[in-house]
Design a protein around this motif. Structure first.
Motif, PDB file in Angstrom:
ATOM      1  N   GLN A  69       0.866  -1.190   0.000  1.00 43.75           N
ATOM      2  CA  GLN A  69       0.000   0.000   0.000  1.00 43.75           C
ATOM      3  C   GLN A  69       0.900   1.236   0.000  1.00 43.75           C
ATOM      4  O   GLN A  69       2.025   1.203   0.492  1.00 43.75           O
ATOM      5  CB  GLN A  69      -0.947   0.009   1.185  1.00 43.75           C
ATOM      6  N   ILE A  70       0.354   2.313  -0.564  1.00 47.18           N
ATOM      7  CA  ILE A  70       1.115   3.559  -0.648  1.00 47.18           C
ATOM      8  C   ILE A  70       0.373   4.634   0.151  1.00 47.18           C
ATOM      9  O   ILE A  70      -0.847   4.761   0.038  1.00 47.18           O
ATOM     10  CB  ILE A  70       1.218   4.074  -2.116  1.00 47.18           C
ATOM     11  N   VAL A  71       1.119   5.402   0.923  1.00 49.14           N
ATOM     12  CA  VAL A  71       0.550   6.572   1.591  1.00 49.14           C
ATOM     13  C   VAL A  71       1.425   7.760   1.210  1.00 49.14           C
ATOM     14  O   VAL A  71       2.637   7.739   1.440  1.00 49.14           O
ATOM     15  CB  VAL A  71       0.530   6.395   3.132  1.00 49.14           C
ATOM     16  N   ALA A  72       0.809   8.765   0.596  1.00 47.93           N
ATOM     17  CA  ALA A  72       1.626   9.891   0.121  1.00 47.93           C
ATOM     18  C   ALA A  72       0.981  11.223   0.464  1.00 47.93           C
ATOM     19  O   ALA A  72      -0.236  11.382   0.390  1.00 47.93           O
ATOM     20  CB  ALA A  72       1.811   9.798  -1.399  1.00 47.93           C
ATOM     21  N   ASP A  73       1.834  12.154   0.814  1.00 49.21           N
ATOM     22  CA  ASP A  73       1.411  13.538   0.950  1.00 49.21           C
ATOM     23  C   ASP A  73       1.230  14.102  -0.467  1.00 49.21           C
ATOM     24  O   ASP A  73       1.732  13.515  -1.441  1.00 49.21           O
ATOM     25  CB  ASP A  73       2.523  14.277   1.717  1.00 49.21           C
ATOM     26  N   PHE A  74       0.541  15.231  -0.599  1.00 48.74           N
ATOM     27  CA  PHE A  74       0.363  15.785  -1.952  1.00 48.74           C
ATOM     28  C   PHE A  74       1.314  16.951  -2.251  1.00 48.74           C
ATOM     29  O   PHE A  74       2.235  16.801  -3.043  1.00 48.74           O
ATOM     30  CB  PHE A  74      -1.094  16.215  -2.185  1.00 48.74           C
TER      31      PHE A  74
END
Ligand code: TMP
Length: 289
Positions: free
Chosen positions: A39-44
């Motif tokens: 899974q990926i968690v990214a800020d924008f």
């Protein structure tokens, strides 16, 4: 790509790694788990989007509105707020506890100011298309590849959700494996903005509490490898709601490099300095997917 080749990719002057053995181990584990465990968690802002392009600063999502057709008086007040609070957000000498009340102050004042502007839903499209907000080079490939392998992507932002969606739609594709948690505007029946939908998400409360009543992480709890991408120290907590076995933290250090690099190297596994691409995460995906 083999792990050795991947480590070579990381061997660049603008890529800094505090503990190469740890990074190698985590990457090996993530490769072993493959796309089904990922899974990926990214800020924008300034993580998926550019900080600079061709020597000129790019807009974050709040600034998109400032660059747009809002009244001058709004722009001036918003700029004054940023000039006051952004140096506090990025000051490595202040603790997060010291910064939090200041960030709440900033978001509260900024949102109250936006509410006075009678923003229309339709104007957002135009503000985005005429703004300097830009996804990083390689961002579309990143999104498309993650969609191909149905890897869930959480974009967790203290910016404005409506603007993020519009930037992604205009410059890439908003796939159905992508989910945005951010500050979303509320509109009335005439399509005029009347406020924000939920409690404020600011840079230092981007943790599980900010995913309002959501079971996002529970639904994907079998995905035990996480790649977390951010540009501020607050972003490190974006994945706190998930219990994963292997987490690779990639940090983009866009400014105040000399004074922040050592701290970033302690907190992030890989630190990428002044780079406007997603080359490092994309090379990682080539190894994993
Ligand atoms: P994030 O994208 O890293 O979650 O953070 C959002 C950024 O937005 C953060 O660096 C501060 C910035 N910001 C503005 O530029 N103007 C504003 O009015 C507010 C509230 C935040």
């Amino acid at each position: 790509m083999t792990i050795e080749k991947m480590m070579e990719v990381l061997n660049k002057p603008n890529v800094h790694i505090g503990d190469p053995d740890h990074v190698k181990h985590v990457i090996e584990q993530i490769i072993q788990g493959g796309p089904d465990k990922l899974q990926i968690v990214a800020d924008f802002d300034f993580t998926l989007s550019k900080f600079y392009e061709k020597g000129k600063p790019c807009s974050g999502c709040h600034n998109v509105l400032e660059e747009g057709s809002l009244p001058e008086v709004y722009k001036e007040k918003a700029r004054t707020l940023r000039d006051t609070y952004f140096p506090i957000e990025t000051n490595p000498k202040l603790s997060i506890e010291e910064k939090i009340p200041k960030m709440i102050e900033w978001w509260t004042k900024a949102h109250a100011l936006l509410e006075t502007c009678e923003i229309s839903r339709d104007s957002i499209k135009h503000c985005v298309s005429s703004s300097t907000a830009k996804l990083r080079d390689g961002c579309s490939w990143f999104f498309d590849e993650l969609k191909t392998y149905e890897v869930p992507v959480l974009i967790f932002s203290a910016g404005i959700g409506d603007i993020i969606e519009e930037i992604i739609k205009q410059q890439s594709t908003m796939h159905d494996n992508m989910h945005i948690v951010s500050n979303y505007m509320k509109f009335n029946e005439e399509g005029k903005m009347t406020g924000f939908q939920n409690a404020i998400i600011h840079v230092y409360n981007k943790n599980e509490n900010a995913i309002h009543d959501s079971d996002y992480f529970q639904n994907i709890e079998h995905r035990t490898s996480m790649i977390l991408m951010g540009d501020s120290l607050g972003d490190l907590h974006m994945g706190d709601g998930a219990e994963v076995d292997h987490k690779l933290k990639i940090g983009f250090l866009n400014g105040r490099v000399e004074e922040s690099l050592e701290l970033y190297k302690k907190k992030y596994d890989i630190v990428i300095v002044e780079d406007e691409t997603l080359d490092v995460p994309n090379n990682l995906l080539l190894s994993i997917l």
